[in-house]
Every structure is written in structure tokens, then in C-alpha cells.
Design a protein around this motif. Structure first.
Motif, mmCIF file in Angstrom:
data_model
loop_
_atom_site.group_PDB
_atom_site.id
_atom_site.type_symbol
_atom_site.label_atom_id
_atom_site.label_comp_id
_atom_site.label_asym_id
_atom_site.label_seq_id
_atom_site.Cartn_x
_atom_site.Cartn_y
_atom_site.Cartn_z
ATOM 1 N N TRP A 326 0.880 -1.222 -0.056
ATOM 2 C CA TRP A 326 0.120 -0.015 -0.018
ATOM 3 C C TRP A 326 0.933 1.207 0.057
ATOM 4 C CZ3 TRP A 326 0.647 3.467 3.908
ATOM 5 C CH2 TRP A 326 1.414 2.897 5.282
ATOM 6 N N TYR A 327 2.090 1.219 0.791
ATOM 7 C CA TYR A 327 2.661 2.442 0.932
ATOM 8 C C TYR A 327 3.582 2.759 -0.464
ATOM 9 C CZ TYR A 327 6.130 -1.201 2.085
ATOM 10 O OH TYR A 327 7.078 -2.298 2.051
ATOM 11 N N LEU A 328 3.660 1.707 -1.436
ATOM 12 C CA LEU A 328 4.283 2.143 -2.544
ATOM 13 C C LEU A 328 3.325 3.000 -3.655
ATOM 14 C CD1 LEU A 328 5.868 -1.361 -3.839
ATOM 15 C CD2 LEU A 328 7.005 0.539 -2.497
ATOM 16 N N TRP A 329 2.075 3.070 -3.262
ATOM 17 C CA TRP A 329 1.280 3.797 -4.094
ATOM 18 C C TRP A 329 1.406 5.240 -3.832
ATOM 19 C CZ3 TRP A 329 -1.615 2.229 -7.933
ATOM 20 C CH2 TRP A 329 -1.861 0.802 -8.010
ATOM 21 N N SER A 330 1.868 5.482 -2.641
ATOM 22 C CA SER A 330 2.156 6.859 -1.915
ATOM 23 C C SER A 330 3.524 7.457 -2.825
ATOM 24 C CB SER A 330 2.274 7.237 -0.719
ATOM 25 O OG SER A 330 3.385 6.451 -0.265
ATOM 26 N N MET A 331 4.177 6.548 -3.418
ATOM 27 C CA MET A 331 5.546 6.915 -4.160
ATOM 28 C C MET A 331 5.399 7.122 -5.542
ATOM 29 S SD MET A 331 7.974 4.443 -1.807
ATOM 30 C CE MET A 331 9.658 4.816 -2.578
ATOM 31 N N TRP A 332 4.206 7.108 -6.195
ATOM 32 C CA TRP A 332 4.101 7.053 -7.495
ATOM 33 C C TRP A 332 4.798 8.169 -8.311
ATOM 34 C CZ3 TRP A 332 3.078 4.259 -11.726
ATOM 35 C CH2 TRP A 332 2.568 2.904 -11.798
ATOM 36 N N PRO A 333 4.924 9.296 -7.923
ATOM 37 C CA PRO A 333 5.550 10.293 -8.348
ATOM 38 C C PRO A 333 7.010 9.806 -8.465
ATOM 39 C CG PRO A 333 4.226 11.329 -6.990
ATOM 40 C CD PRO A 333 4.133 9.875 -6.684
ATOM 41 N N VAL A 334 7.575 9.523 -7.526
ATOM 42 C CA VAL A 334 9.011 8.788 -7.552
ATOM 43 C C VAL A 334 9.168 7.635 -8.506
ATOM 44 C CG1 VAL A 334 11.044 8.020 -6.368
ATOM 45 C CG2 VAL A 334 9.404 9.814 -5.291
ATOM 46 N N THR A 335 8.149 6.930 -8.511
ATOM 47 C CA THR A 335 8.174 5.631 -9.356
ATOM 48 C C THR A 335 8.089 6.101 -10.936
ATOM 49 O OG1 THR A 335 7.088 4.210 -7.634
ATOM 50 C CG2 THR A 335 6.922 3.335 -10.030
ATOM 51 N N LEU A 336 7.236 7.174 -11.049
ATOM 52 C CA LEU A 336 7.093 7.533 -12.562
ATOM 53 C C LEU A 336 8.464 8.085 -12.973
ATOM 54 C CD1 LEU A 336 5.578 7.857 -15.175
ATOM 55 C CD2 LEU A 336 4.566 10.226 -13.869
ATOM 56 N N LEU A 337 9.183 8.959 -12.231
ATOM 57 C CA LEU A 337 10.386 9.477 -12.494
ATOM 58 C C LEU A 337 11.442 8.403 -12.906
ATOM 59 C CD1 LEU A 337 12.454 11.743 -12.829
ATOM 60 C CD2 LEU A 337 12.505 11.680 -10.375
ATOM 61 N N TRP A 338 11.557 7.377 -11.956
ATOM 62 C CA TRP A 338 12.548 6.241 -12.170
ATOM 63 C C TRP A 338 12.315 5.605 -13.489
ATOM 64 C CZ3 TRP A 338 17.000 5.109 -10.396
ATOM 65 C CH2 TRP A 338 17.367 5.605 -9.077
ATOM 66 N N SER A 339 10.977 5.252 -13.708
ATOM 67 C CA SER A 339 10.499 4.566 -15.007
ATOM 68 C C SER A 339 10.860 5.605 -16.092
ATOM 69 C CB SER A 339 9.086 4.556 -15.010
ATOM 70 O OG SER A 339 8.334 3.677 -13.915
ATOM 71 N N LEU A 340 10.731 6.818 -16.012
ATOM 72 C CA LEU A 340 11.341 7.745 -17.226
ATOM 73 C C LEU A 340 12.866 7.447 -17.489
ATOM 74 C CD1 LEU A 340 9.101 10.977 -16.777
ATOM 75 C CD2 LEU A 340 8.801 9.067 -18.473
ATOM 76 N N ILE A 341 13.535 7.494 -16.319
ATOM 77 C CA ILE A 341 14.886 7.365 -16.419
ATOM 78 C C ILE A 341 15.628 6.211 -16.997
ATOM 79 C CG2 ILE A 341 17.042 7.366 -15.032
ATOM 80 C CD1 ILE A 341 15.842 9.331 -13.165
ATOM 81 N N LEU A 342 14.966 5.059 -16.287
ATOM 82 C CA LEU A 342 15.337 3.701 -16.702
ATOM 83 C C LEU A 342 14.822 3.450 -18.219
ATOM 84 C CD1 LEU A 342 14.415 1.565 -13.648
ATOM 85 C CD2 LEU A 342 16.792 1.860 -14.862
ATOM 86 N N THR A 343 13.789 3.856 -18.613
ATOM 87 C CA THR A 343 13.236 3.251 -20.092
ATOM 88 C C THR A 343 13.839 4.233 -21.045
ATOM 89 O OG1 THR A 343 11.089 4.326 -19.557
ATOM 90 C CG2 THR A 343 11.369 2.053 -18.845
ATOM 91 N N TRP A 344 13.799 5.476 -20.866
ATOM 92 C CA TRP A 344 14.080 6.437 -21.697
ATOM 93 C C TRP A 344 15.600 6.870 -21.769
ATOM 94 C CZ3 TRP A 344 9.762 10.683 -21.500
ATOM 95 C CH2 TRP A 344 8.758 10.202 -22.195
ATOM 96 N N ASN A 345 16.268 6.879 -20.697
ATOM 97 C CA ASN A 345 17.609 7.185 -20.907
ATOM 98 C C ASN A 345 18.727 6.082 -20.615
ATOM 99 O OD1 ASN A 345 16.659 9.941 -20.898
ATOM 100 N ND2 ASN A 345 16.538 10.181 -18.823
ATOM 101 N N TYR A 346 18.184 5.180 -20.309
ATOM 102 C CA TYR A 346 19.174 3.954 -19.924
ATOM 103 C C TYR A 346 19.012 2.863 -21.028
ATOM 104 C CZ TYR A 346 22.270 1.262 -17.294
ATOM 105 O OH TYR A 346 23.794 0.346 -16.523
ATOM 106 N N GLY A 347 19.898 2.732 -21.817
ATOM 107 C CA GLY A 347 19.440 1.919 -23.192
ATOM 108 C C GLY A 347 20.263 0.689 -23.146
ATOM 109 N N GLN A 348 20.588 -0.034 -22.003
ATOM 110 C CA GLN A 348 21.415 -1.248 -22.078
ATOM 111 C C GLN A 348 20.967 -2.006 -20.877
ATOM 112 O OE1 GLN A 348 25.659 -0.060 -21.855
ATOM 113 N NE2 GLN A 348 25.524 0.508 -19.911
ATOM 114 N N THR A 349 21.544 -3.595 -20.787
ATOM 115 C CA THR A 349 21.000 -4.222 -19.704
ATOM 116 C C THR A 349 21.994 -3.886 -18.658
ATOM 117 O OG1 THR A 349 22.517 -5.964 -20.877
ATOM 118 C CG2 THR A 349 20.406 -5.998 -21.282
ATOM 119 N N PHE A 350 21.810 -4.214 -17.519
ATOM 120 C CA PHE A 350 22.715 -4.291 -16.292
ATOM 121 C C PHE A 350 22.473 -5.377 -15.363
ATOM 122 C CE2 PHE A 350 18.591 -2.191 -15.219
ATOM 123 C CZ PHE A 350 18.502 -2.755 -13.974
ATOM 124 N N VAL A 351 23.522 -5.912 -14.834
ATOM 125 C CA VAL A 351 23.867 -6.978 -13.934
ATOM 126 C C VAL A 351 22.762 -6.886 -12.734
ATOM 127 C CG1 VAL A 351 25.318 -8.248 -12.531
ATOM 128 C CG2 VAL A 351 26.143 -7.291 -14.566
#
Length: 622
Positions: A326-351
Motif C-alpha cells: 500500500w505504501y508504494l502507491w504514495s511513491m508513484w511520482p518517484v516511481t514514474l520518475l524512475w520509470s522515465l530514467i530507466l526506460t528512456w535514458n538507460y539503453g542497455q542491460t545491467f547486472v
């Protein structure tokens, strides 16, 4: 827990569990309210900043956790090779208790109006210098002797052994102590804070910087990765006496009776407790290069909030099956930001993680894309490029086998991996989609004595393999639709095609095999007590409480797996998806063949190989 727990071992708020933070709520609300309603001349920034600073400290620690886990998985500059287990993760999940304790003391100190705690200036140079000298002198000196006392058998067995239960340290290991120890440590660290307060030289910056320094050095010393470059000590040789390294403190956790100093090794030099192998270990860790695994499992993110459940995310969440909090729902703005960073700006696999089994080094590599990306046709080219780059990278590193996990092996995406074999026929690495083991796991999950199963979902390579094997075994495979029946008839290679039947009687079917794109609403037509066995990558939605649901194809791992301390998606601890197990078996058996496209290995051989190496079927209803 210490071997013989003493008094004040547990934290006072332990009975509150996840609700422990309510003890800060009155002060947090009051400080925020006061800051908002009072005039500018009446506001006290320090009172208001306590809560944000506590949150920043938690973020600081989390960054260290993620960095440490990422670097130890890659292997370069790693200090100790031993693995971390679930028991350690559970023991260290309360690392935020120390921050909560400090927050209570800060608020109490402010409320009782300690001298020098109200209306402080932002900066005072004399206070910063005084705090620095007090730490280098009294604090470091007193800590050294307190630490040595804690290693006396009486105090060690009652308190400090709890901290030393972690031989392989993580950044948060630094604050895993009984409550009584934290009281003693705070009394030491309060010396510079209280002295500057009583002398009127304190400032907001001196408070915040000193506590941040303590957090930084604690995390650094326990990260199990050597991060201090050698040139730093070459440029300024005396620094080796005033700044420890991760390898220096790591020796304290492996040798126990050396390297007692807090952050400054000078006292170990003075009193002869410096470990003689400190310099050698430091040099060896700096020279250590990134490891080349034998087997790679290529997976991807599932939902935006799945980033928190990764091994590199929140350790406590990663050590449990992926369920929505339930507490992760309160972090959706941060989650969305992470999503944009990972999917748009990080273009390779990681360990993602590194595990050892027998003589094999196993790694999981993560493609920073979500399920939704695999559903979009216009993203297929970019996804295939990411998968292809990972395969070629693994080839260069000398990886023997790469297994395609989750949607990385889609039939429409890359023909179950065959696309890459066709494009690069000279590849030495073997690609595995795991279909043969999936079929074997599903077949061995069907209750003994079953004479008929109901097959639902998309007719994939796995579905064809299951149907063909069941018909050969004399078990009837029923389907409700004529078009599916006819397509499956054409693909069956067995002579027992008469065991494939049409049946629209949902209620009479007690064992359902369900795959991808299954119309989950059909659950409502099933009779009470029906068993649903998925052969899909993702678990079906449970719409019935009166039916049994097995997990997606998975196997219980042998106890000899090392450094396995996170869960794979929704699977329980020590359970691994059959797709991932298939790649490991491929390497263990030395099978010199790609399992891609329409290729299926001998089902019985694959199943016997899994049992021979200690894997066991996971058929517990979830």
C-alpha cells in the motif's frame, strides 16, 4: 540476535511493527504546522528540517545499498567472496530504527530547549572546526576502547555478536546493533554536537554535515567493495591514518580481533591492533576485475513498482515474493520518475545479481523495459536490439549459456530466440528458451491418476509440447473450441491423436492447464475444487477462492546455491523459475545445442537432469 541477549536488546517500538513511525508523527505535524503559520521572524528552520533530514538520511542509505549490491554483483573490486543469505537480510531489515531513534532524540532535545538548539545560524566556521577536532580526538579515541570492550566475551555474547553475525557486510550492516549499543554510540557522537551547542558555536550546517559524515563513512566501511583509489594515499600519505577503507573494516568482520577503529585507523596503529594483511587486501581488491559468468539469465522489469522489488531496490521487499504494498502507491511520482530514467535514458542491460552453484557463476541481467513495452508492436525492433546486444556482450565475455526469461523469448518478438541464431550462426554461446523443462515441470505437476486435462490459453510451443506428451502418456487433452482443436491436431507428432478431444463441459474438468492470453473469465465456469496449473510466464489472475492455483513453472533450488537472497518476481524464497533453471541445466550437462525456435529437447532427459542436480518441482498451491 546476540548469542546471549542482554537487557535493552530490542528497540522500544518493536511491538508496533510497520507502524513504528507514528511515534514521530506528533512532532512532524507540529514542526510543519509551526513553519507554515508562524511569521518569518518566528520560524525556526532547524525544527522544521529535522523530518526532511531524516528522510534524506534514509535515501542516502538506500543509494549505498543499491550501489553496493550492483558492484558486488559485477564483482570488480569486491572484497569478500562469501554470499549473503536470507537470514542476514531479515536480521538487517530494521536498519531504519537507528534513524528513527535519532529523530526522537533530536525532537526531544529541541523541545526541552537544550542550549544552542534554537534559531541557529546556517554556518559558523569555528563550530565546524571544533566539531571536526572533537571527532578526531575524543570521539575516535573513546570509540576505539568502547569497541574493544564490546569484544570482551561478556559484552560480545550479549550485544556485539549481533553485529558480527554478518561476516559479509552490506552498507546497512553498519547500524545493525542492539538498542543498548546505539545508546552508547549516540552518547559518543553527541560529544561534538552538545559541545558546540553549549559553547554557542553550533550551526545547522555543522549538525547536518557531521551526521551525514557519520552515515557516509559507516556505509563506506561496510559496502564490501573497495572504492578508495590508491592515488589518494599517494598524494597525501598521512591520510591512511585518518581515513579507513572498506577493505580495512572488512578485516574486522572476518578476523574479529583487529582493526577496531571507527573511521580513523591511527588508534589501531598506536595500540598495535592493526591487521597485518590490511594493505595486501586493499591492493588485491583494487586489482580485482569484473567477473565473467558461465550462465546468464536475461530478464526484464514487469511493472513500474517492480524496481523496488529488485535485488538492487529495497532489500526487505526483494527478499519476499513480489506483492503490491500500500505504501508504494504514495511513491508513484518517484516511481514514474524512475520509470522515465530507466526506460528512456538507460539503453542497455545491467547486472542484477550474481549466484554461485557448484563451479558455475550465474548472473541475471536486466533489460530496463516493462511488460507494456513488449505489448507494443512498434517497440519490437528496439527490444530485439537490446536482447541482441546482451547476447553479443555475453559472447564476448565467454558466457556458455544465455536463457531468455519472461517476454524476452516471445514467438512474435524473436521466434523463441531463433531470430538471433539465424542472424549470428557462428555464435558459440547457447541460447535457451527453457520450453523442454517447462513441459517437464507441468507434466510432473499433474496429480497422479489424472485421466483428462483441460487445455486453455494461446497455443504456444510449450502448449504443443505438453499436449503431445500427454497424448503419448494416454491422458486425454480436452479443448472447447474447434479451431484450437484442429490447429493442435495438425501439430501433434504422436500417433495417439485420438486422445485429443473436443469438450465444452467446463464444470466436469478438474485439472486445467492454462497458458498465455487465457480468458480468465472462464474460471467462473469451473467447478469447485478445480486445480489450475499455469504453463505461462506470468501467473493467472485468481478469481476463485474455492479453487487451487499452482505457481508458474518453477523449481526449488538445491541448498548449495550461494548468495541467493532475493526472490524472483512472485516466487517464494529459494524457488527459481523453470526458464532460469533450464539455462543452468544446459551448462551443467554441457548440452551443445540451442533450444530455440521449435526445438524441444528430450523431456525425460531434461527432467532427470534437473533431479540429478538437486532441483525439485515446486507444486505448492499459492
Amino acid at each position: 540476535m546476540a548469542t546471549k541477549p542482554g537487557i535493552l536488546t530490542d528497540w522500544p517500538w518493536k511491538p508496533l511493527g510497520s507502524f513504528k513511525y507514528v511515534i514521530l508523527a506528533p512532532w512532524a505535524v507540529h514542526s510543519t504546522y509551526s513553519f507554515m503559520v508562524k511569521g518569518e521572524s518566528e520560524r525556526d528552520p532547524l525544527y522544521f528540517l529535522i523530518l526532511p533530514f531524516l528522510l534524506v538520511r534514509m535515501l542516502h542509505n538506500q543509494i549505498w545499498i543499491s550501489l553496493s549490491r550492483y558492484r558486488t554483483a559485477k564483482g570488480n573490486n569486491r572484497i569478500v567472496d562469501k554470499g549473503i543469505e536470507f537470514e542476514q537480510v531479515d536480521r538487517e531489515r530494521g536498519w531504519d530504527d537507528q534513524i528513527l531513534f535519532n529523530g526522537v532524540l533530536f525532537y526531544v532535545g529541541y523541545m526541552i530547549n537544550l542550549p544552542g538548539t534554537h534559531n541557529l545560524p546556517f554556518w559558523r566556521s569555528d563550530g565546524v572546526v571544533m566539531a571536526t577536532l572533537l571527532h578526531a580526538g575524543p570521539v575516535e579515541f573513546l570509540y576505539y576502547w568502547l569497541h574493544r570492550a564490546l569484544h570482551h566475551h561478556f559484552l560480545y555474547s550479549r550485544y556485539h555478536s549481533h553485529h558480527h553475525s554478518s561476516i559479509v557486510t552490506e552498507p546497512i550492516t553498519s547500524v545493525i546493533h542492539p538498542f543498548a549499543e546505539h545508546i552508547a554510540y549516540f552518547m559518543l557522537f553527541a560529544i561534538p554536537l552538545l559541545t558546540t551547542s553549549f559553547t554557542g558555536t553550533a550551526s545547522i550546517a555543522s549538525y547536518l554535515c557531521y551526521i551525514t559524515y557519520i552515515d557516509f563513512m559507516n556505509n563506506l566501511g561496510h559496502c564490501n567493495v573497495e572504492l578508495i583509489p590508491k592515488w589518494l594515499f599517494t598524494v597525501f600519505p598521512p591520510l591512511k591514518y585518518f581515513m579507513y577503507t572498506p577493505s580495512f573494516h572488512s578485516l574486522h568482520h572476518t578476523q574479529f580481533r583487529t582493526n577496531y577503529s571507527l573511521f580513523m585507523p591511527i588508534y589501531d596503529y598506536i595500540y598495535g591492533t592493526m591487521d597485518k594483511s590490511s594493505d595486501a587486501l586493499y591492493e588485491a581488491a583494487l586489482k580485482r576485475r569484473e567477473e565473467s559468468p558461465d550462465v546468464v539469465h536475461l530478464t526484464h522489469l514487469t511493472t513500474p513498482e517492480s524496481i523496488y522489488h529488485l535485488r538492487l531496490g529495497f532489500a526487505s521487499l526483494a527478499s519476499r515474493p513480489h506483492t503490491s504494498k500500500w505504501y508504494l502507491w504514495s511513491m508513484w511520482p518517484v516511481t514514474l520518475l524512475w520509470s522515465l530514467i530507466l526506460t528512456w535514458n538507460y539503453g542497455q542491460t545491467f547486472v542484477l545479481e550474481s549466484i554461485t552453484f557448484q563451479k558455475l557463476k550465474l548472473q541475471s541481467w536486466m533489460i530496463p523495459r516493462y511488460n507494456i513495452h513488449y505489448m507494443l508492436q512498434w517497440r519490437r525492433k528496439s527490444l530485439n536490439n537490446l536482447i541482441e546486444e546482451a547476447i553479443l556482450d555475453a559472447e564476448v565475455r565467454g558466457v556458455k549459456v544465455l536463457s531468455l526469461g519472461l517476454l524476452n523469448q516471445g514467438e512474435k518478438l524473436n521466434k523463441n530466440g531463433e531470430l538471433y541464431i539465424q542472424k549470428y550462426p557462428q555464435l558459440k554461446i547457447k541460447l535457451v528458451d527453457g520450453s523442454s523443462l517447462i513441459v517437464a515441470v507441468v507434466l510432473n505437476s499433474i496429480p497422479k491418476g489424472t485421466t483428462q486435462v483441460f487445455l486453455r490459453g494461446k497455443l504456444t510451443k510449450v502448449a504443443y509440447g505438453i499436449a503431445n506428451a500427454l497424448c503419448e502418456m494416454g491422458i486425454q487433452v480436452a479443448l472447447p473450441y474447434t479451431d484450437e482443436y484442429e490447429r493442435l491436431q495438425l501439430r501433434l507428432t504422436t500417433k495417439s491423436k485420438n486422445n485429443l478431444i473436443l469438450s465444452t463441459s467446463y464444470a466436469n474438468q478438474k485439472t486445467w492447464l492454462v497458458g498465455e492470453r487465457w480468458n480468465e473469465g472462464e474460471q467462473l465456469k469451473a467447478s469447485k475444487g478445480t486445480l489450475f496449473i499455469p504453463f505461462s510466464q506470468f501467473p493467472p489472475k485468481k478469481m476463485r477462492k474455492d479453487c487451487l492455483f499452482y505457481s508458474t513453472p518453477a523449481m526449488i533450488t538445491p541448498t548449495s546455491f550461494i548468495n541467493m537472497h532475493s526472490c524472483e518476481n512472485w516466487l517464494p524464497r529459494k524457488v527459481m523459475s523453470a526458464w532460469r533453471v533450464a539455462g543452468i541445466l544446459h551448462a551443467l550437462e554441457g548440452w551443445n545445442v540451442n533450444e530455440c525456435g521449435n526445438t524441444l529437447l528430450n523431456i525425460e532427459d531434461v527432467w532427470r537432469a534437473s533431479l540429478r542436480h538437486g532441483f525439485r518441482s515446486f507444486t505448492v498451491p499459492i
